[in-house]
Design a protein around this motif. Structure first.
Motif, short mmCIF file in Angstrom:
data_model
loop_
_atom_site.label_atom_id
_atom_site.label_comp_id
_atom_site.label_asym_id
_atom_site.label_seq_id
_atom_site.Cartn_x
_atom_site.Cartn_y
_atom_site.Cartn_z
N HIS A 1 1.12 -0.93 0.27
CA HIS A 1 0.08 0.11 -0.02
C HIS A 1 0.61 0.83 -0.18
O HIS A 1 0.66 2.79 -0.46
CB HIS A 1 -0.76 -0.15 1.58
CG HIS A 1 -1.70 -1.49 1.36
ND1 HIS A 1 -2.97 -1.04 0.32
CD2 HIS A 1 -2.20 -2.11 2.50
CE1 HIS A 1 -3.84 -2.80 1.00
NE2 HIS A 1 -3.34 -3.34 1.75
N ALA A 2 2.19 1.49 0.37
CA ALA A 2 2.42 2.59 0.95
C ALA A 2 4.37 1.75 0.42
O ALA A 2 5.25 2.68 1.34
CB ALA A 2 2.35 3.31 1.31
N PRO A 3 4.80 1.59 -0.42
CA PRO A 3 6.13 1.09 -0.45
C PRO A 3 7.22 2.16 0.07
O PRO A 3 8.18 1.84 -0.14
CB PRO A 3 5.95 0.44 -1.80
CG PRO A 3 5.26 0.63 -3.27
CD PRO A 3 3.95 1.17 -1.47
N ASP A 4 6.84 3.40 -0.28
CA ASP A 4 7.78 4.77 -0.20
C ASP A 4 8.04 5.12 1.09
O ASP A 4 8.51 6.01 1.20
CB ASP A 4 8.01 5.83 -1.85
CG ASP A 4 7.87 4.99 -3.14
OD1 ASP A 4 8.95 4.25 -3.28
OD2 ASP A 4 6.97 5.14 -3.89
N ALA A 5 6.85 4.66 1.30
CA ALA A 5 7.11 5.65 2.91
C ALA A 5 8.48 5.16 3.62
O ALA A 5 8.32 3.98 3.80
CB ALA A 5 5.44 4.86 4.10
N PRO A 6 8.61 5.80 4.65
CA PRO A 6 9.23 5.97 5.10
C PRO A 6 9.71 5.30 6.26
O PRO A 6 8.73 5.07 7.06
CB PRO A 6 10.15 7.56 5.34
CG PRO A 6 9.35 8.44 4.60
CD PRO A 6 8.55 7.55 3.99
N PHE A 7 10.91 4.43 6.44
CA PHE A 7 10.44 2.94 7.08
C PHE A 7 12.53 3.11 7.45
O PHE A 7 13.53 2.48 7.35
CB PHE A 7 10.34 1.87 6.62
CG PHE A 7 10.23 0.64 7.66
CD1 PHE A 7 10.12 0.79 8.99
CD2 PHE A 7 10.35 -0.50 7.15
CE1 PHE A 7 11.11 -0.78 9.94
CE2 PHE A 7 10.79 -1.60 7.87
CZ PHE A 7 10.90 -1.57 9.22
N VAL A 8 12.44 2.81 9.24
CA VAL A 8 13.79 2.96 9.84
C VAL A 8 13.29 2.32 10.85
O VAL A 8 12.49 2.22 11.77
CB VAL A 8 13.92 4.23 10.60
CG1 VAL A 8 15.31 4.06 10.84
CG2 VAL A 8 13.84 6.11 9.46
N ALA A 9 14.66 1.23 10.65
CA ALA A 9 15.07 -0.03 11.33
C ALA A 9 16.07 0.28 11.64
O ALA A 9 16.90 0.22 11.23
CB ALA A 9 14.61 -1.65 11.07
N ILE A 10 16.38 0.05 13.54
CA ILE A 10 17.58 0.06 14.28
C ILE A 10 17.87 -1.03 15.18
O ILE A 10 16.28 -2.00 15.90
CB ILE A 10 17.63 1.50 14.96
CG1 ILE A 10 16.98 2.41 14.58
CG2 ILE A 10 18.57 1.12 15.90
CD1 ILE A 10 15.26 2.81 14.24
N THR A 11 19.19 -1.69 14.81
CA THR A 11 19.80 -2.81 15.92
C THR A 11 20.51 -3.17 16.17
O THR A 11 21.65 -2.09 16.08
CB THR A 11 18.76 -4.29 14.50
OG1 THR A 11 19.03 -5.03 15.81
CG2 THR A 11 19.96 -4.61 13.90
N GLY A 12 21.01 -3.55 16.95
CA GLY A 12 22.47 -3.56 17.53
C GLY A 12 22.39 -4.34 19.07
O GLY A 12 21.68 -4.55 19.94
N THR A 13 23.46 -4.64 19.51
CA THR A 13 23.12 -5.51 21.15
C THR A 13 23.14 -3.99 22.15
O THR A 13 22.01 -4.57 23.27
CB THR A 13 25.08 -6.05 21.48
OG1 THR A 13 24.98 -6.72 20.62
CG2 THR A 13 24.58 -6.72 22.84
N ASN A 14 23.72 -3.33 21.58
CA ASN A 14 23.21 -1.90 23.07
C ASN A 14 23.08 -0.09 22.04
O ASN A 14 23.55 -0.79 21.40
CB ASN A 14 24.64 -2.05 23.77
CG ASN A 14 24.98 -3.09 24.98
OD1 ASN A 14 24.17 -3.90 25.85
ND2 ASN A 14 26.41 -3.37 24.44
N GLY A 15 22.17 0.06 22.54
CA GLY A 15 22.36 0.91 22.25
C GLY A 15 21.18 1.66 21.43
O GLY A 15 20.40 2.65 20.61
#
Length: 466
Positions: free
Chosen positions: A110-124
């Motif tokens: 439905h909105a493939p250009d909608a901004p999507f930020v994903a964050i991972t990491g052990t800390n922080g």
């Protein structure tokens, strides 16, 4: 809520009916799916039944017609052994996915250009997630924040043009998201953690890498390169043609973003230009927070936020509760709630951020104790030991750091406040960073941190931090 239309008219099994599981049930039903809900916890089954979901023991039903199993991240997918629902699904040829995967499919539809930020990491990752969401809101964007940070992703508003989703992801969630494709993907760091669920640190790091590897053409992969796993990831993705932004707080870079206690700078072709100032921002004290701020800055700049807005947003960031949270001041003394410091590694970051510390530590001890914190002992004026770990910690500190066994937080806070007030120091810091789990005296670290805050604010003359 985000209605999940990709399973409309199909039957879907959901196992694990906590916050994200129940949100998945509601989202699937809203999109037209038939949901079969299951949990080992009878109370959660009752709650699902009261919400008019079909509840069933998935051991005793046919899996033939299930289109998917939606698994809560807390349930083992691979290690130490696959959960019985995973085995059932595999036997029936049913895909096993999680709630973030449902989001990704809905966004693509439905909105493939909608901004999507994903964050991972052990800390922080929680601080970085909250900081990015704060910066995007300060820049005027419609911003939704959730995932591992607290709000189930499917409880957020749906993806649409101009709406930014900022999502914290654990390794467990990444494992259940095969089509993960963020506009901006961030991998902060890898240190040994969750090996019981991934078998080896190499597998754990490989799962983390999937988040930044999934960034499509035109997107940005932001990778912390202060550990070997991150450096190798950045090199691999760059060779694969990805746009990679390296971040570091420990080493110079030829290209990327570097930060220290005072400034964040962009380096290109060996030339360095200041992006923003960090000095004096209490919510972002410490080198670990410099890394978080560098990653967040790289992310929002990639999404078009102007540098002056970035600087304003950094200065107005309130920080996260229980993570280096500045609670109040009593005269010169600063009171800091770092109840989330549940192990020595986390507490090291807090101790490294201050001098003249009156340290409240202890609780349910973890393997390794606090010997690894010895390099920070000269910063500690006195320690106030609580909980089950008090006796063990006192042996480590004996002859190296003055201490008293306070036993409870209620005793430790006024004692530390008294000593900080009479020490004649420019800025004494009363720091709760227990290096322990809370479970001996508190149900979780949030309740422990809330109690610390209440005790501090009840002291005479304390001014709350605004």
């Amino acid at each position: 809520m985000i209605p999940i239309t990709s399973f409309a008219g199909q039957s879907v099994a959901v196992f694990g009916l906590g916050g994200s599981g129940l949100a998945s049930c509601h989202a699937l039903r809203a999109g037209g799916a038939e949901v079969f809900a299951c949990d080992d916890n009878l109370d959660r089954m009752v709650e699902a039944a009261q919400a008019n979901f079909i509840t069933a023991d998935l051991r005793n039903v046919s899996w033939t017609n299930f289109a998917a199993l939606i698994l809560t991240p807390g349930v083992p997918l691979t290690h130490p052994a696959p959960h019985w629902t995973v085995l059932k699904a595999r036997e029936a040829g049913v895909e096993v996915i999680g709630d973030v995967e449902l989001f990704c499919r809905e966004r693509k539809l439905h909105a493939p250009d909608a901004p999507f930020v994903a964050i991972t990491g052990t800390n922080g990752k929680s601080t970085t997630t909250a900081l990015i969401a704060h910066l995007m809101r300060e820049a005027g964007y419609d911003t939704q924040m959730g995932g591992n940070i607290g709000t189930a992703i499917l409880s957020l508003e749906p993806p649409r043009a101009g709406r930014v989703h900022v999502i914290e992801m654990s390794s467990y969630q990444i494992d259940l998201t095969p089509s993960l494709d963020p506009t901006v993907g961030i991998m902060l760091n890898v240190t040994e953690d969750h090996i019981d669920r991934h078998g080896t640190i190499e597998h754990y790091a490989a799962v983390k890498e999937r988040l930044v590897a999934g960034v499509p053409a035109g997107g940005t992969s932001i990778i912390g390169v202060d550990d070997g796993f991150g450096r190798d990831m950045a090199d691999r993705l760059e060779r694969a043609g990805k746009r990679v932004v390296r971040i570091s707080v420990k080493q110079p870079l030829a290209d990327g973003i570097v930060a220290d206690h005072e400034v964040i700078s962009r380096v290109a072709g060996g030339a360095s230009n200041e992006i923003a100032k960090l000095g004096g921002i209490g919510s972002l004290r410490g080198l670990h927070n410099a890394q978080n701020a560098a990653a967040a800055s790289a992310a929002v700049l990639a999404l078009g936020v102007a540098p002056d807005v970035l600087q304003q947003g950094l200065r107005s960031f309130p920080g996260l509760a229980h993570r280096m949270e500045q609670v109040g001041r009593q005269g010169a003394a600063l009171f800091v709630n770092d109840s989330k410091g549940t192990n020595a590694d986390a507490t090291a970051k807090a101790l490294s951020s201050f001098g003249d510390i009156f340290w409240i530590a202890g609780g349910k001890p973890k393997t390794g104790g606090i010997e690894s914190l010895a390099e920070y002992f000269p910063r500690i004026r006195k320690a106030y030991l609580i909980g089950e770990a008090a006796a063990e910690f006192s042996k480590t500190l004996d002859g190296r750091v003055p201490y008293e066994i306070s036993r409870t937080l209620d005793n430790a806070v006024p004692a530390a406040a008294r000593d900080a007030a009479t020490a004649g120091l420019a800025e004494p810091v009363v720091l709760l960073s227990p290096a322990c789990a809370s479970f001996d005296q508190f149900r979780n670290f949030e309740i422990r941190g809330n109690r610390f805050r209440d005790l501090v604010l009840a002291l005479d003359g304390v001014k709350p931090m605004v």
